[in-house]
Design an enzyme around this catalytic site. Sequence first.
Site, PDB file in Angstrom:
ATOM      1  N   ASN A   1       0.807  -1.228   0.000  1.00 12.04           N
ATOM      2  CA  ASN A   1       0.000   0.000   0.000  1.00 12.04           C
ATOM      3  C   ASN A   1       0.841   1.279   0.000  1.00 12.04           C
ATOM      4  O   ASN A   1       0.457   2.282   0.596  1.00 12.04           O
ATOM      5  CB  ASN A   1      -0.954   0.006   1.195  1.00 12.04           C
ATOM      6  CG  ASN A   1      -2.076  -1.005   1.047  1.00 12.04           C
ATOM      7  OD1 ASN A   1      -2.110  -1.772   0.086  1.00 12.04           O
ATOM      8  ND2 ASN A   1      -2.992  -1.015   1.994  1.00 12.04           N
TER       9      ASN A   1
ATOM     10  N   ARG B   1      -4.244 -13.673  -0.070  1.00 10.77           N
ATOM     11  CA  ARG B   1      -5.384 -13.834   0.814  1.00 10.77           C
ATOM     12  C   ARG B   1      -6.344 -14.885   0.251  1.00 10.77           C
ATOM     13  O   ARG B   1      -6.232 -15.268  -0.920  1.00 10.77           O
ATOM     14  CB  ARG B   1      -6.070 -12.474   1.008  1.00 10.77           C
ATOM     15  CG  ARG B   1      -5.232 -11.518   1.838  1.00 10.77           C
ATOM     16  CD  ARG B   1      -5.840 -10.131   1.907  1.00 10.77           C
ATOM     17  NE  ARG B   1      -5.742  -9.417   0.633  1.00 10.77           N
ATOM     18  CZ  ARG B   1      -6.015  -8.119   0.497  1.00 10.77           C
ATOM     19  NH1 ARG B   1      -6.405  -7.404   1.553  1.00 10.77           N
ATOM     20  NH2 ARG B   1      -5.907  -7.539  -0.681  1.00 10.77           N
TER      21      ARG B   1
END
Length: 717
Positions: free
Chosen positions: A109, A248
């Site tokens: 990020n 994920r």
Amino acid sequence: MGSPHYFPASRSCPHVRRTHEELMSIMRRVFVLLCSLAFCLTKVCGQGEATKACGQGEATEAYGLRVLAYQRVTGGWPKNIDMEAPLSQEALAAVIKDKQRTDDSTIDNGATTSQMRVLALLYHQSRESRWRKGFGRGLEYLLAAQYENGGWPQFWPDPKGYKKNITFNDNAMVNVLTLLKDIYEEKPPFDGGLVSDKVRERVRKAFDRGIECILDCQIRTRGLDGEERLTVWCQQHDPVSLSPANARSYELASYCSHESAGIVGLLMSLTNPDERIRRSIEGALRWFDTYKLTEPDGKVRWARFYDLEHCEPFFCDRDGVPKRRIEDIGDERRYGYAWYSDKNPLALTRGSRLPYSLRMVRSEMKRTAKSYLLDFSSKPKWSYVMGIELEAMLDAYLRYGGEDIWDYIEEYPMTMIDTSGNTVGYRYEDFNLDNIRPAKFVLRMFRMSPFPGGKEALDRYLSQLKHQPRTQDGPFWHKKIYHDQVWLDGIFMGLPFYVMMDAGAYDDAVDQMLTTDRLTFDKRTGLWKHAYDEKRRMFWADPVTGQSEHTWARALGWYAMAMVEVLDVLPQEYIRRGEVVRLFRKAMKAVRKCQDRESGVWFDVLDVEDSRNYLESTASCMFAYCMLKGARLGYLDKKYLEAGKRAYDGIIREFVRENADGTISLTGCCSVSGLGPESDSRRDGSFEYYMSEPVRDNDAKGIGPFIWASLEMERLI
């Protein structure tokens, strides 16, 4: 690296090539001195809202101190923290306590790379060692976190689970490599001794290893003909085998369009790429072209994920079970994740394997075999239009390579300048600023590859500027035959070369730009008039203001590009640099207001609404270039980036034509517009006059800015 293993290929599905490489990672922690709590309490707290100016080329001390406070003992930073937000004393105490954490430092990020850019900018603004030291600790973190195979994990040190995978997710590794590239190339604000030569060499080697890792991770298939085909990348790759890996639960091993677009953009930004990199780009672009999804309205996008067996889009809930339709997953994931991507590397190539900048360069080379015959010339010509187009070609060469491009542009100075420095077609006594513009191209070529007569020629061009007639207010006359006149065009023709050749000219150049603003700016329209006559005697000049009647778009384009180019030269520490930045912002604010809402481009005359007015390409390319570059360098905020992208899309749609021979053309180019001299009363600066000048294709005054605008757009992919 072990031998690659291939799986049988199906007609509809590329399969994964899995490679094996023994992983040796050296995990070391970089411990640093903690910021004094008392110092931070007095400096960080109570400063009020942090400025948003960091995106505009400035950063505040309070913001920087918060960045240092959040820096972990590892040298890296955690993610998803608004470090511009002020801290209470209680909150700051908690931040200082957390500095000892070693489990949340990451490149995800935008973390770590974005904080390092802030510290580099602050060091350039102040030269204070605390910013340089904080930046250095961050750099050591990145260098230590790199795997031996060139990749980076999402978290470091001691990452767990999927966080140890090589991470392309959300451009994490691309952000790191882009930062390293800027550092070793010493692009502002990473110049000025921010890192030592020894460290810079370490950075370059880390960058090279990172690119090798990208190439090694690219998913390969075997076609039905048995030939290897390069495709794209997964969000994450196994740190040992380099094969696609799960992240994920809803991010399964797959072909990933969004991350791959960022990787392609990085590879396309490399100077002189080798054959392996070229093949990598071509393979990825071929994949993007094959698997694009076209909407009924013609918009192109891609699914975020394509499965590895059939290369079909899929969507996934947190249960990890892929679905073919987005409607088949729950609302939480359906609306809480970006399942499609419109990040489109094909937009810059329109299906070609070349980006638009290179397509235009090669189109021009095909249309005109000799560079000294550009701009429809029948014999060698010393002209500002040659300088503009050839300098843009030089920048394309520096980005993408191509020795044939170098040979093409080099032929111009070799033909025009003899070994004694005499220049074909150049007349010193004309005191013509237009004749200085090609000198900037010659100067750049000479610095890269000196040639006999080059220094003598350059010294003569500079001598012209030293003796150029001036108005009483200070700016240069545009030409000897345009006595007592300041034209916006002339600022672009003369000042960038002036400051490149003579560091003592900085103040003079800034004064001339600011004075020209005062002399040509029309408060009524908020725009700049084409020219100004100090004596107010010319038939085109207003007897009171001395200004010409209208705002010609290309003249304002010249003026804006001059500011950008002068800023490229002025040192970061130069005290008057901010004056030029403010003037540039003033100009681009006015330009943005004139942008046509429907097309995204600009009309030929900016201060007239008339059905005869037309959308004009040369000025539109200039304005798009200035907005895109200005936003990239922090002179302008994000709304100008969006305006620049919309303008570029408009340029492609309105002005770029695909030709049957594979070349492209730039249409809608105003051939020329001027004012006077006394012997030419037709050029009176009226709207009717501007509309009377011819419009043609592939005018060099538009080709150069189009290439520059394209190069800026190509940085974004």
